[in-house]
Design a protein around this motif. Structure first.
Motif, PDB file in Angstrom:
ATOM      1  N   HIS A 219     -31.104  40.734   1.627  1.00  0.00           N
ATOM      2  CA  HIS A 219     -30.708  42.095   1.989  1.00  0.00           C
ATOM      3  C   HIS A 219     -31.494  42.639   3.176  1.00  0.00           C
ATOM      4  N   GLU A 220     -32.531  41.909   3.583  1.00  0.00           N
ATOM      5  CA  GLU A 220     -33.301  42.335   4.750  1.00  0.00           C
ATOM      6  C   GLU A 220     -32.836  41.641   6.023  1.00  0.00           C
ATOM      7  N   ILE A 221     -32.611  40.322   5.932  1.00  0.00           N
ATOM      8  CA  ILE A 221     -32.300  39.572   7.160  1.00  0.00           C
ATOM      9  C   ILE A 221     -30.945  38.864   7.086  1.00  0.00           C
ATOM     10  N   GLY A 222     -30.250  38.959   5.948  1.00  0.00           N
ATOM     11  CA  GLY A 222     -28.923  38.373   5.845  1.00  0.00           C
ATOM     12  C   GLY A 222     -28.953  36.931   5.362  1.00  0.00           C
ATOM     13  N   ALA A 223     -27.879  36.190   5.683  1.00  0.00           N
ATOM     14  CA  ALA A 223     -27.681  34.840   5.154  1.00  0.00           C
ATOM     15  C   ALA A 223     -28.724  33.847   5.640  1.00  0.00           C
ATOM     16  N   ILE A 224     -29.432  34.175   6.719  1.00  0.00           N
ATOM     17  CA  ILE A 224     -30.470  33.263   7.201  1.00  0.00           C
ATOM     18  C   ILE A 224     -31.560  33.073   6.155  1.00  0.00           C
ATOM     19  N   ALA A 225     -31.671  34.044   5.231  1.00  0.00           N
ATOM     20  CA  ALA A 225     -32.667  33.925   4.161  1.00  0.00           C
ATOM     21  C   ALA A 225     -32.401  32.691   3.303  1.00  0.00           C
ATOM     22  N   VAL A 226     -31.124  32.312   3.199  1.00  0.00           N
ATOM     23  CA  VAL A 226     -30.784  31.137   2.401  1.00  0.00           C
ATOM     24  C   VAL A 226     -31.452  29.892   2.980  1.00  0.00           C
ATOM     25  N   VAL A 227     -31.552  29.835   4.304  1.00  0.00           N
ATOM     26  CA  VAL A 227     -32.176  28.683   4.953  1.00  0.00           C
ATOM     27  C   VAL A 227     -33.657  28.624   4.630  1.00  0.00           C
ATOM     28  N   PHE A 228     -34.347  29.793   4.787  1.00  0.00           N
ATOM     29  CA  PHE A 228     -35.806  29.805   4.581  1.00  0.00           C
ATOM     30  C   PHE A 228     -36.161  29.537   3.120  1.00  0.00           C
ATOM     31  N   ILE A 229     -35.599  30.323   2.220  1.00  0.00           N
ATOM     32  CA  ILE A 229     -35.952  30.174   0.805  1.00  0.00           C
ATOM     33  C   ILE A 229     -35.260  28.952   0.201  1.00  0.00           C
ATOM     34  N   GLY A 230     -34.035  28.705   0.630  1.00  0.00           N
ATOM     35  CA  GLY A 230     -33.303  27.563   0.100  1.00  0.00           C
ATOM     36  C   GLY A 230     -33.990  26.249   0.384  1.00  0.00           C
ATOM     37  N   PHE A 231     -34.607  26.125   1.543  1.00  0.00           N
ATOM     38  CA  PHE A 231     -35.307  24.885   1.885  1.00  0.00           C
ATOM     39  C   PHE A 231     -36.433  24.608   0.892  1.00  0.00           C
ATOM     40  N   SER A 232     -37.193  25.674   0.542  1.00  0.00           N
ATOM     41  CA  SER A 232     -38.288  25.481  -0.417  1.00  0.00           C
ATOM     42  C   SER A 232     -37.750  25.138  -1.804  1.00  0.00           C
ATOM     43  N   ILE A 233     -36.613  25.753  -2.188  1.00  0.00           N
ATOM     44  CA  ILE A 233     -36.031  25.465  -3.500  1.00  0.00           C
ATOM     45  C   ILE A 233     -35.549  24.017  -3.571  1.00  0.00           C
ATOM     46  N   VAL A 234     -34.827  23.587  -2.531  1.00  0.00           N
ATOM     47  CA  VAL A 234     -34.312  22.210  -2.507  1.00  0.00           C
ATOM     48  C   VAL A 234     -35.463  21.211  -2.468  1.00  0.00           C
ATOM     49  N   SER A 235     -36.485  21.509  -1.650  1.00  0.00           N
ATOM     50  CA  SER A 235     -37.643  20.600  -1.542  1.00  0.00           C
ATOM     51  C   SER A 235     -38.353  20.474  -2.882  1.00  0.00           C
ATOM     52  N   THR A 236     -38.553  21.628  -3.524  1.00  0.00           N
ATOM     53  CA  THR A 236     -39.220  21.608  -4.833  1.00  0.00           C
ATOM     54  C   THR A 236     -38.391  20.825  -5.845  1.00  0.00           C
ATOM     55  N   SER A 237     -37.083  21.024  -5.814  1.00  0.00           N
ATOM     56  CA  SER A 237     -36.205  20.304  -6.729  1.00  0.00           C
ATOM     57  C   SER A 237     -36.304  18.803  -6.514  1.00  0.00           C
ATOM     58  N   TYR A 238     -36.299  18.388  -5.265  1.00  0.00           N
ATOM     59  CA  TYR A 238     -36.369  16.964  -4.947  1.00  0.00           C
ATOM     60  C   TYR A 238     -37.728  16.379  -5.336  1.00  0.00           C
ATOM     61  N   ILE A 239     -38.802  17.125  -5.066  1.00  0.00           N
ATOM     62  CA  ILE A 239     -40.148  16.642  -5.396  1.00  0.00           C
ATOM     63  C   ILE A 239     -40.322  16.515  -6.908  1.00  0.00           C
ATOM     64  N   LEU A 240     -39.807  17.504  -7.652  1.00  0.00           N
ATOM     65  CA  LEU A 240     -39.903  17.436  -9.101  1.00  0.00           C
ATOM     66  C   LEU A 240     -39.097  16.264  -9.654  1.00  0.00           C
ATOM     67  N   ARG A 241     -37.969  15.982  -9.021  1.00  0.00           N
ATOM     68  CA  ARG A 241     -37.181  14.830  -9.463  1.00  0.00           C
ATOM     69  C   ARG A 241     -37.967  13.537  -9.245  1.00  0.00           C
ATOM     70  N   LEU A 242     -38.603  13.416  -8.076  1.00  0.00           N
ATOM     71  CA  LEU A 242     -39.431  12.234  -7.820  1.00  0.00           C
ATOM     72  C   LEU A 242     -40.602  12.164  -8.789  1.00  0.00           C
ATOM     73  N   TYR A 243     -41.197  13.335  -9.058  1.00  0.00           N
ATOM     74  CA  TYR A 243     -42.336  13.379  -9.971  1.00  0.00           C
ATOM     75  C   TYR A 243     -41.924  12.935 -11.373  1.00  0.00           C
ATOM     76  N   TYR A 244     -40.780  13.440 -11.824  1.00  0.00           N
ATOM     77  CA  TYR A 244     -40.326  13.079 -13.166  1.00  0.00           C
ATOM     78  C   TYR A 244     -39.990  11.584 -13.231  1.00  0.00           C
ATOM     79  N   GLY A 245     -39.344  11.082 -12.175  1.00  0.00           N
ATOM     80  CA  GLY A 245     -39.033   9.658 -12.148  1.00  0.00           C
ATOM     81  C   GLY A 245     -40.287   8.802 -12.171  1.00  0.00           C
ATOM     82  N   SER A 246     -41.305   9.212 -11.384  1.00  0.00           N
ATOM     83  CA  SER A 246     -42.570   8.477 -11.365  1.00  0.00           C
ATOM     84  C   SER A 246     -43.265   8.556 -12.715  1.00  0.00           C
ATOM     85  N   ARG A 247     -43.219   9.755 -13.305  1.00  0.00           N
ATOM     86  CA  ARG A 247     -43.847   9.920 -14.616  1.00  0.00           C
ATOM     87  C   ARG A 247     -43.146   9.081 -15.675  1.00  0.00           C
TER      88      ARG A 247
END
Length: 578
Positions: free
Chosen positions: A201-229
């Motif tokens: 609501h402050e900067i528009g749809a570009i926020a999806v890129v900034f925050i979405g990147f961290s969400i996707v990265s975290t999701s991928y890292i957790l998947r790798l972590y769970y697989g390794s575990r």
């Protein structure tokens, strides 16, 4: 396996409930206020997150809840439901489903329909002041969002548990690993989701890129972590199983333990363990088939070039297939009807294949590369353990058997007598037959010790025929034999003793004159036999041996030989001849 009637009812329920619900929800949606470009950005984020699910106990866990919360707050229930449906479809397409598993798609659609409508109702119960665009305006907004997330988490877990119990018939524990991973992902992503909402609501749809990147990265890292575990846990399991196997000194127990642990280590609907003979023949020595789908039965033999043995592991290399069409043409003969995934692992020792393990699953693409590595490692453990068990049993057999007759020796006799009295019920009877060949010294003196050995071997063979599996046959020493009869009273033991005497005397013995011309000679061999029993006339195993020995010498030897004497029926001896 879910029954066809359940699958039909799921499809019927979906066809009735799903379109009607979508239509009613759609009537309350204002499509004119929707920013389609912004919606496309959120949809793309949801799709990308759906590509990285974490499979926990065959249940997909991913960061979709936080994203759907933001979509619901900004675009309404109908749009949230459509994007959730799209994301779930992507997740399900990654799950290994067969044609009979397609019912899971409408089933999940119904589940998420119930969850979306329910959590939306919980959120609206708070009757929040202000506009939804200022979601964090008051503490009540935060409470409403927490209630939304908590309800979504609990309802999701309840529906999954009910589905697995009512449809799949699985009695899972309530607080399994998937419960904690779902809880962690739900509330771990919540701050990022709220930040995405505010920044949008402050900067528009570009926020999806900034925050979405961290969400996707975290999701991928957790998947790798769970697989390794998971990989580390399974490696630890393999190590523990390897220690279990190496501790086994019995061939049967080693094979049984190996099969038990294999079906715990990887998803298996059928497991077949074959022994490979020198001529290439396969002998099925272990079969795990709880659904009775296998065309084979334990003990069946498959000739070289037939059935599964025609191509699988033919060159000593393992194979792994994810679909039935990939391996069916190589399976000569009747193949399991419902199987999709196949893993074949050779069991080798000193670069020679001694066995073959075949694992089958009704689901597609179940077996991953690391699972093949783990099974292969466990198969190597088993091959070494099996060799140790075989060597131990051979050594034990040599140490416990008389090399001449093949019967158990005196050392084994002593151990078995102690065991019989150590582990048995005090009131349960046990009898002992002692047998001594009459005038056996004359055979050695007249025809040589080799002739005497020949007679001893023939006596052992006749004892086996007379006693079979009813007792424990031992060579007590020299020309003496002992027969332990667990569970036999004096009368029953006397009957066995009479049978033994008849076997010995009913036919002549044939041997050679080893001291002269090696000509054939015939001998009439007889035996003096004594019988004693516990608890009828003995208090412990030592007394049982003494009384059986006394019955043999006093009741049989002193009274003319070639007879059976029962301890209770003899008079107490004045002396025992040497």
């Amino acid at each position: 396996m879910v029954s066809s009637s359940k699958r039909r009812w799921i499809w019927v329920a979906w066809l009735i409930i799903w379109p009607a619900s979508l239509y009613m929800i759609c009537q309350h949606t204002n499509f004119q206020e929707i920013k389609w470009l912004d919606l496309s950005a959120f949809t793309a984020l949801a799709v990308v997150v759906a590509l990285f699910p974490i499979m926990v106990n065959q249940i997909p866990v991913f960061f979709l809840n936080g994203i759907t919360l933001v979509i619901y707050l900004n675009f309404g229930l109908f749009i949230e439901l459509i994007i959730t449906t799209l994301s779930i479809t992507i997740v399900l397409l990654q799950v290994r489903m067969t044609r009979k598993d397609i019912f899971r798609i409408p089933l999940n659609y119904l589940m998420f329909l119930v969850m979306s409508v329910s959590v939306a109702g919980v959120y609206h119960l708070f009757e929040l002041p202000g506009s939804e665009e200022k979601t964090l305006e008051t503490p009540l907004h935060i409470i409403a969002i927490l209630a939304y997330s908590l309800t979504l988490f609990l309802l999701n877990h309840v529906l999954i548990t009910l589905t697995r119990r009512l449809i799949y018939g699985k009695r899972d524990k309530i607080f399994e690993r998937s419960f904690f991973w779902e809880f962690m992902t739900t509330f771990y992503i919540l701050p990022a989701a709220l930040l995405l909402h505010l920044l949008y609501h402050e900067i528009g749809a570009i926020a999806v890129v900034f925050i979405g990147f961290s969400i996707v990265s975290t999701s991928y890292i957790l998947r790798l972590y769970y697989g390794s575990r998971s990989m580390n846990e399974r490696l630890r399991m393999v190590s523990e199983i390897g220690h279990e196997l190496t501790a086994q000194l019995n061939v049967k127990e080693t094979l049984d333990l190996f099969m038990e642990r294999i079906v715990e280590l990887v998803p298996v609907d059928q497991a077949l363990l074959f022994d490979v003979r020198e001529e290439g023949e396969l002998n099925l020595i272990r079969l795990y088939d709880p659904k009775n789908h296998s065309p084979y039965k334990q003990g069946i033999r498959i000739n070289k070039g037939e059935g599964i043995g025609s191509t699988f592991c033919a060159n000593g290399a393992g194979i792994r297939y994810g679909k039935r069409q990939q391996w069916l043409h190589n399976w000569k003969g009747t193949a399991p009807v419902h199987s999709e995934s196949l893993m074949c692992v050779p069991i080798q020792r000193e670069s020679q294949m001694i066995g073959m393990l075949v694992l089958l699953s009704d689901q597609r693409n179940v077996y991953e590369k690391y699972q093949y590595t783990l099974v292969h490692l466990l198969a190597d453990f088993m091959a070494v353990s099996l060799l140790n068990a075989v060597n131990y049993e051979q050594t034990k057999k040599i140490s416990e058997r008389c090399a001449l007759t093949g019967l158990y020796n005196y050392r084994y006799f002593e151990k078995e007598m102690q065991k019989q009295f150590e582990y048995r019920d005090k009131s349960e009877p046990v009898s002992l037959i002692m047998l001594d060949l009459d005038y056996f010294k004359q055979v050695n003196d007249m025809y040589g010790h080799e002739a005497g050995n020949d007679v001893l071997r023939q006596v052992a063979d006749r004892l086996r025929l007379a006693v079979a599996e009813e007792g424990v046959l031992t060579r007590y020493g020299g020309e003496e034999f002992a027969i332990i009869l667990p569970g036999y009273s004096s009368d029953k033991a006397a009957a066995i003793a009479s049978k033994v005497q008849q076997r010995i005397t009913e036919r002549i013995f044939i041997t050679q004159h080893f001291l002269e011309d090696q000509s054939l000679v015939t001998l009439a061999v007889t035996a003096s036999i004594g019988v004693a029993s516990y608890p009828e006339n003995s208090e412990d195993h030592l007394e049982l041996v003494r009384h059986a020995d006394r019955a043999m010498y006093v009741g049989a030897k002193q009274r003319g030989r070639n007879r059976v004497a029962i301890y209770d029926q003899i008079e107490q001896p004045e002396n025992i001849p040497s």
